[in-house]
Scaffold this active site. Structure first.
Site, PDB file in Angstrom:
ATOM      1  N   ASP A 125      -4.776 -10.710  -0.575  1.00 30.22           N
ATOM      2  CA  ASP A 125      -3.442 -11.309  -0.507  1.00 30.22           C
ATOM      3  C   ASP A 125      -2.639 -11.067  -1.784  1.00 30.22           C
ATOM      4  OD1 ASP A 125      -1.400 -12.753   0.802  1.00 30.22           O
ATOM      5  OD2 ASP A 125      -1.940 -14.576  -0.283  1.00 30.22           O
ATOM      6  N   HIS A 126      -1.397 -10.612  -1.607  1.00 33.95           N
ATOM      7  CA  HIS A 126      -0.484 -10.304  -2.712  1.00 33.95           C
ATOM      8  C   HIS A 126      -1.053  -9.263  -3.670  1.00 33.95           C
ATOM      9  CE1 HIS A 126       1.687 -13.743  -1.153  1.00 33.95           C
ATOM     10  NE2 HIS A 126       2.701 -13.397  -1.903  1.00 33.95           N
ATOM     11  N   HIS A 130       4.988  -0.004  -0.435  1.00 30.87           N
ATOM     12  CA  HIS A 130       5.743  -0.882   0.472  1.00 30.87           C
ATOM     13  C   HIS A 130       4.756  -1.924   0.976  1.00 30.87           C
ATOM     14  CE1 HIS A 130       3.843   2.030   3.146  1.00 30.87           C
ATOM     15  NE2 HIS A 130       3.848   1.079   4.053  1.00 30.87           N
ATOM     16  N   HIS A 151       3.301  -5.047   3.809  1.00 27.27           N
ATOM     17  CA  HIS A 151       3.173  -5.485   5.205  1.00 27.27           C
ATOM     18  C   HIS A 151       2.728  -6.944   5.225  1.00 27.27           C
ATOM     19  CE1 HIS A 151       3.549  -1.550   7.143  1.00 27.27           C
ATOM     20  NE2 HIS A 151       2.799  -1.067   6.174  1.00 27.27           N
ATOM     21  N   CYS A 165       5.467   5.936   4.797  1.00 21.75           N
ATOM     22  CA  CYS A 165       4.297   5.239   4.247  1.00 21.75           C
ATOM     23  C   CYS A 165       3.749   5.921   3.004  1.00 21.75           C
ATOM     24  CB  CYS A 165       3.210   5.106   5.312  1.00 21.75           C
ATOM     25  SG  CYS A 165       3.575   3.782   6.477  1.00 21.75           S
ATOM     26  N   GLU A 173      -0.884  -4.625  11.588  1.00 21.12           N
ATOM     27  CA  GLU A 173      -0.098  -4.186  10.423  1.00 21.12           C
ATOM     28  C   GLU A 173       1.376  -4.542  10.636  1.00 21.12           C
ATOM     29  OE1 GLU A 173      -0.940  -0.597   7.711  1.00 21.12           O
ATOM     30  OE2 GLU A 173       0.486   0.132   9.203  1.00 21.12           O
ATOM     31  N   HIS A 210       0.829  -1.199   0.000  1.00 20.72           N
ATOM     32  CA  HIS A 210       0.000   0.000   0.000  1.00 20.72           C
ATOM     33  C   HIS A 210       0.867   1.253   0.000  1.00 20.72           C
ATOM     34  CE1 HIS A 210      -0.412   0.671   4.685  1.00 20.72           C
ATOM     35  NE2 HIS A 210       0.828   0.620   4.301  1.00 20.72           N
TER      36      HIS A 210
HETATM   37 NI    NI Z   1       2.489   0.914   5.588  1.00 18.39          NI
END
Ligand code: NI
Length: 138
Positions: free
Chosen positions: A81-82, A41, A43, A35, A126, A16
């Site tokens: 996911d992914h 990036h 998580h 962020c 997160e 995200h």
């Molecule tokens: Ni983040």
């Protein structure tokens, strides 16, 4: 009756970026810091879905955990996911994919599939140290 809470843990990876189009790059960086990285990036999200209700006297269950497992798989893991949340998940086209907003989206996606006899609560990690919880609108 004895109200008991049962929980299922799930996991997904997603990328995200936290930013507002209507803010300058400088302002985004000031508020969202790393962020707001334009290259995104990722998580490793840990999700805990909790359902509270009465124990069914016939089965001894509050809810069949297989049902909860499959619900999370179909509606959350397969959707997130992914994925790049900003670019690939419609709910975040106009909503910043913070953990807070993600918890609300996850709750909204699951709620229609769980009867009102149950209370639903979503906890989203997160990072191992940062997590949020949502139990529905007030
Ligand atoms: Ni983040």
């Amino acid at each position: 009756m004895n109200k008991v809470t049962v929980s299922r843990k799930a996991h997904f990876n997603a990328a995200h970026r936290l930013y507002r189009k209507d803010w300058s790059d400088a302002k985004n960086e000031e508020i969202f810091d790393k962020c707001s990285n334009p290259y995104y990036h990722g998580h490793n999200y840990e999700l805990i879905v909790s359902v509270s209700g009465d124990i069914d006297p016939e089965t001894g269950y509050v809810m069949d955990m297989k049902f909860l497992k499959d619900l999370i798989k179909v509606h959350i893991e397969d959707a997130f996911d992914h994925k790049n949340l900003n670019e690939q998940v419609p709910e975040f086209a106009t909503r910043i994919p913070t953990a807070e907003n993600m918890a609300v989206v996850i709750w909204d996606k699951l709620r229609p599939h769980i009867t009102t006899a149950y209370e639903l609560s979503v906890t989203l990690y997160e990072t191992p140290r940062n997590f949020v919880q949502f139990s529905g609108p007030n």
